[in-house]
Design a protein around this motif. Structure first.
Motif, PDB file in Angstrom:
ATOM      1  N   THR A  55      49.892  44.164  -7.615  1.00  0.00           N
ATOM      2  CA  THR A  55      49.593  45.588  -7.762  1.00  0.00           C
ATOM      3  C   THR A  55      50.871  46.403  -7.894  1.00  0.00           C
ATOM      4  O   THR A  55      50.967  47.312  -8.731  1.00  0.00           O
ATOM      5  CB  THR A  55      48.778  46.088  -6.549  1.00  0.00           C
ATOM      6  OG1 THR A  55      47.595  45.311  -6.430  1.00  0.00           O
ATOM      7  CG2 THR A  55      48.387  47.548  -6.720  1.00  0.00           C
ATOM      8  N   ARG A 106      42.813  44.283  -8.415  1.00  0.00           N
ATOM      9  CA  ARG A 106      44.121  44.674  -7.890  1.00  0.00           C
ATOM     10  C   ARG A 106      45.097  44.962  -9.038  1.00  0.00           C
ATOM     11  O   ARG A 106      45.892  45.897  -8.972  1.00  0.00           O
ATOM     12  CB  ARG A 106      44.684  43.572  -6.986  1.00  0.00           C
ATOM     13  CG  ARG A 106      44.009  43.445  -5.641  1.00  0.00           C
ATOM     14  CD  ARG A 106      44.372  44.562  -4.696  1.00  0.00           C
ATOM     15  NE  ARG A 106      45.761  44.499  -4.275  1.00  0.00           N
ATOM     16  CZ  ARG A 106      46.344  45.401  -3.473  1.00  0.00           C
ATOM     17  NH1 ARG A 106      45.657  46.430  -3.037  1.00  0.00           N
ATOM     18  NH2 ARG A 106      47.610  45.281  -3.131  1.00  0.00           N
ATOM     19  N   GLN A 109      44.119  48.245 -10.437  1.00  0.00           N
ATOM     20  CA  GLN A 109      44.587  49.295  -9.535  1.00  0.00           C
ATOM     21  C   GLN A 109      46.045  49.657  -9.833  1.00  0.00           C
ATOM     22  O   GLN A 109      46.420  50.828  -9.834  1.00  0.00           O
ATOM     23  CB  GLN A 109      44.446  48.834  -8.078  1.00  0.00           C
ATOM     24  CG  GLN A 109      44.847  49.893  -7.055  1.00  0.00           C
ATOM     25  CD  GLN A 109      44.734  49.386  -5.625  1.00  0.00           C
ATOM     26  OE1 GLN A 109      44.224  48.290  -5.387  1.00  0.00           O
ATOM     27  NE2 GLN A 109      45.209  50.167  -4.680  1.00  0.00           N
TER      28      GLN A 109
END
Length: 399
Positions: A55, A106, A109
């Motif tokens: 991330t 993730r 994100q």
């Protein structure tokens, strides 16, 4: 209340929740991956590292892109995009059917981040010179405090409400952030540069290139310093504590001590930098933080460690605001978003680099050496800041 001040508090809440959203998964990630059907302990550790670290790597890549978009389309649209996107993606993690979907979410994100970049740019360009230090100092506490308190918040929710609710509650908070941004953030945006500048052209527009690079590196180093200890805090607390029943609680308190101190100190040190100059606050804070890391390697119990972590948080409170104030000072408004985007990239890389550094140093040499190595990094950076920032700006101000 002035518009910039109202925007500041809305952005503070959003940046705090974003910080929590980026880091809250850390303590529950191995448990959630096991819950998703992975039983091999070694594989759980590998997948946890990939899911957590990826991330921040992706965020480092996309942060300058969203900074550019903020300069082109306005900061409020970027705030709305990032907060709503985070709300949806983090909420969906609670429904992930397997670990590969979780890792994919993730990664997504990391792609849609940019809330912190847009917030910092908005406040930096709206706030008058007399209040810039206090405003950016206050804002900086949100992301740092959210990142440091996130693991404890995630652990608390998991223990009391269940693993999936970690994602649902964080997503709900991001949705609230989206709504408050939509309703209360005001921006009168006028694009200053009609051309789409490439990265090379943007860099040519930066008037103080050497100083800007030094600030990027300083932001990277201070983030490394904050997160180098994160992988070993629980282990270190276990070594210091004879009562093994409260190790998780004591580790959470150690994380919180630095975050709480940062919340207390950053606005005050930001205000001080308005009076005496951010370069002076930065140099002193770097030196103090560097020296405070050393005794952390030689404490005898968890409470001494927490006390030193609190003092460290006070010193660190002067660093992030000083970097942001100086970047605002030396950067033309037309490219402020892009330059702050590169600053955030340095920070995201610092989170990843600090976690890797701490784990590797502890694994090869022992936990105590993590504090020594981090201290050396900060003190070397302080020497560099003295020659490249402190002396240069003092000469300019004297002239």
């Amino acid at each position: 209340m002035p518009i910039w001040k109202r925007n500041l508090w809305v952005c503070w809440f959003g940046m705090f929740v974003t910080g929590v959203g980026m880091s809250q998964i850390a303590p529950v990630l191995p448990l959630y991956i096991r819950h998703l059907g992975v039983d091999n302990t070694a594989l759980i550790a590998q997948l946890s590292g990939i899911a957590f670290g990826s991330t921040f790597i992706i965020s480092a890549i996309f942060s300058p892109i969203w900074g550019h978009a903020a300069d082109k389309f306005g900061r409020k649209p970027m705030l709305l995009r990032a907060s709503l996107g985070m709300a949806v993606v983090v909420g969906c993690m609670g429904f992930a059917p397997n670990v590969y979907v979780l890792i994919g979410l993730r990664l997504l994100q990391g792609v849609i981040t940019g809330y912190s970049t847009a917030c910092t740019t908005l406040i930096a360009t709206q706030t008058d010179k007399e209040h810039a230090g206090w405003a950016l100092g206050t804002l900086s506490t949100a992301n740092i405090a959210g990142s440091l308190l996130g693991p404890m918040i995630g652990g608390f929710i998991e223990e009391n409400l269940g693993m999936q609710n970690v994602f649902f509650i964080t997503g709900l908070l991001m949705l609230i952030s989206f709504l408050t941004t939509l309703l209360f953030v005001k921006e009168s945006f006028h694009r200053q540069d009609k051309r789409v500048l490439s990265i090379k052209e943007t860099w040519r527009s930066v008037p103080e290139k050497s100083l800007t690079i030094t600030l990027f590196v300083t932001f990277f180093i201070l983030t490394v310093a904050l997160y180098s200890v994160e992988p070993i805090v629980t282990v270190y607390i276990a070594q210091l504590s004879h009562n093994t029943s409260h190790i998780a609680l004591l580790a959470g308190m150690a994380f919180s001590a630095a975050g709480l101190a940062n919340i207390i100190a950053a606005p005050r040190l930001g205000k001080l930098s308005d009076k005496i100059g951010p370069q002076k606050v930065m140099l002193i804070a770097l030196l103090v933080a560097g020296f405070i890391f050393i005794p952390q390697a030689f404490v005898n119990n968890a409470w001494q460690f927490m006390g030193l972590r609190f003092l460290l948080g006070l010193a660190m409170g002067g660093l992030s605001p000083s970097v942001n104030i100086l970047i605002k000072k030396i950067t033309p408004d037309a490219i402020t978003g892009r330059v702050f985007g590169f600053t955030m990239s340095a920070g995201y890389l610092g989170v990843f680099g600090g976690s890797v550094l701490g784990g590797q140093v502890a694994g090869w040499f022992g936990t105590k050496y993590v504090f020594i190595v981090t201290s050396v990094l900060l003190l070397i950076n302080a020497v560099w800041v003295y020659f490249k920032v402190f002396r240069k700006l003092n000469v300019q101000e004297a002239a």
